[in-house]
Write a protein that holds these residues in place. Structure first.
Motif, PDB file in Angstrom:
ATOM      1  N   ILE A   1      -1.727  22.755  19.075  1.00  0.00           N
ATOM      2  CA  ILE A   1      -2.408  23.414  17.955  1.00  0.00           C
ATOM      3  C   ILE A   1      -3.619  24.196  18.472  1.00  0.00           C
ATOM      4  O   ILE A   1      -3.868  25.334  18.083  1.00  0.00           O
ATOM      5  CB  ILE A   1      -2.852  22.387  16.890  1.00  0.00           C
ATOM      6  CG1 ILE A   1      -1.644  21.586  16.379  1.00  0.00           C
ATOM      7  CG2 ILE A   1      -3.546  23.089  15.719  1.00  0.00           C
ATOM      8  CD1 ILE A   1      -2.005  20.395  15.489  1.00  0.00           C
TER       9      ILE A   1
ATOM     10  N   GLU B   1      -3.966  19.338  10.119  1.00  0.00           N
ATOM     11  CA  GLU B   1      -3.742  18.942  11.514  1.00  0.00           C
ATOM     12  C   GLU B   1      -3.006  17.607  11.589  1.00  0.00           C
ATOM     13  O   GLU B   1      -2.059  17.445  12.349  1.00  0.00           O
ATOM     14  CB  GLU B   1      -5.102  18.731  12.209  1.00  0.00           C
ATOM     15  CG  GLU B   1      -5.572  19.872  13.042  1.00  0.00           C
ATOM     16  CD  GLU B   1      -6.991  19.621  13.563  1.00  0.00           C
ATOM     17  OE1 GLU B   1      -7.233  18.571  14.194  1.00  0.00           O
ATOM     18  OE2 GLU B   1      -7.854  20.483  13.325  1.00  0.00           O
TER      19      GLU B   1
ATOM     20  N   VAL C   1      -9.685  24.258  15.781  1.00  0.00           N
ATOM     21  CA  VAL C   1      -9.308  22.993  15.134  1.00  0.00           C
ATOM     22  C   VAL C   1     -10.589  22.331  14.603  1.00  0.00           C
ATOM     23  O   VAL C   1     -11.701  22.793  14.870  1.00  0.00           O
ATOM     24  CB  VAL C   1      -8.567  22.047  16.108  1.00  0.00           C
ATOM     25  CG1 VAL C   1      -7.224  22.640  16.514  1.00  0.00           C
ATOM     26  CG2 VAL C   1      -9.419  21.743  17.339  1.00  0.00           C
TER      27      VAL C   1
END
Length: 282
Positions: A123, A109, A129
């Motif tokens: 994202i 990330e 995430v």
């Protein structure tokens, strides 16, 4: 002239499919499915992504991903346990799931945000995430394709992507599921020349991380074991994702169980993989 037309056709289809390796089938990585046969479409979610899991310029396994529920449907791989070291403790995400990304490999990330100038929101749109797994109570980041079933350092590293992870009951992940992955699989594959595995998660009715990530109701796995002349044995395992119990059963029984859970007839492997348990003892 014909050659030129074909080339133009291929180029057009590449452009139409968009970027990277997330396409509409596993054509780039059929080697992870016995005889190139994937599980049937009953498992397909509304908003799927077919990912050939690529790291360090190689494919290591294949994942069908559910962009809406932000969990993998299943990961498929060849069982090759090895003792190569796992040299990192970070997690990857999949840039191919981000609109307008031409990156073909899993990435951290932080790298996507700092070097590629993506925002965290971009994202988060179609995948889980790190924050989604931060403060989970009694739930682990449960691998579908486990690092211990890969024989190279790169292969092990490639399993540490959030597209291969579901919120898994901690007692199950560290208990009976772990025993299945390492002890049972080791025992059952003793006489196999190679073994194909598909491991999946049945979507549940609850979510974690403020409704972002689905918590599966069941975790399941299926294996097709090859001898010198083709498939000679197959089996499955299934566990409810809130207790530390795993049931090992025939491939046919697992497909029946999943047919009930998914609400349509499920087939996981090529027809040559035996649906009934083999008679020889393990």
């Amino acid at each position: 002239m014909l050659g030129l037309l074909l080339l133009l056709q291929v180029l057009a289809s590449c452009l139409w499919l968009g970027h990277g390796e997330v396409v509409t089938s596993f054509t780039s990585c059929p080697q992870f499915f016995y005889a190139g046969t994937t599980p049937n479409e009953v498992l397909n979610p509304k908003n799927p992504a077919w990912i050939c899991q690529r790291y360090m310029n190689s494919y290591h396994y294949a994942t069908l991903y559910d962009r809406d529920r932000r969990i993998p449907v299943y990961s498929a791989y060849k069982y090759k346990p090895g003792d190569a070291t796992r040299p990192h403790s970070w997690w990857f995400v999949e840039p191919q799931l981000i609109g307008k990304s031409s990156l073909k490999e899993m990435e951290k990330e932080s790298v996507l945000i700092e070097q590629q100038k993506f925002t965290l929101d971009q994202i988060k749109e179609s995948q889980a995430v790190l924050d989604d797994y931060k403060d989970l109570k009694d739930l682990d980041r449960g691998h579908l394709s486990p690092s211990g079933h890969q024989d190279s350092s790169e292969g092990k590293m490639a399993t540490f992507t959030l597209t291969n992870i579901v919120p898994q009951d901690s007692s199950l992940n560290n208990g009976q599921w772990n025993a299945y992955e390492f002890k049972t699989m080791n025992k059952k594959t003793k006489d196999c020349t190679s073994t194909y595995v598909v491991t999946g998660a049945v979507p549940g009715n609850t979510y974690v991380s403020e409704g972002r990530v689905n918590r599966p109701s069941h975790i399941w796995s299926a294996a097709c074991c090859l001898g010198d002349t083709g498939p000679k044995d197959a089996w499955g395992a299934i566990a409810e994702n809130d207790k530390n119990e795993v049931e090992v059963l025939s491939l046919g029984e697992l497909e029946k169980r999943l047919t009930n859970l998914y609400g349509g007839m499920v087939t996981l492997f090529n027809n040559a993989c035996p649906r009934e348990q083999s008679s020889h003892p393990h």
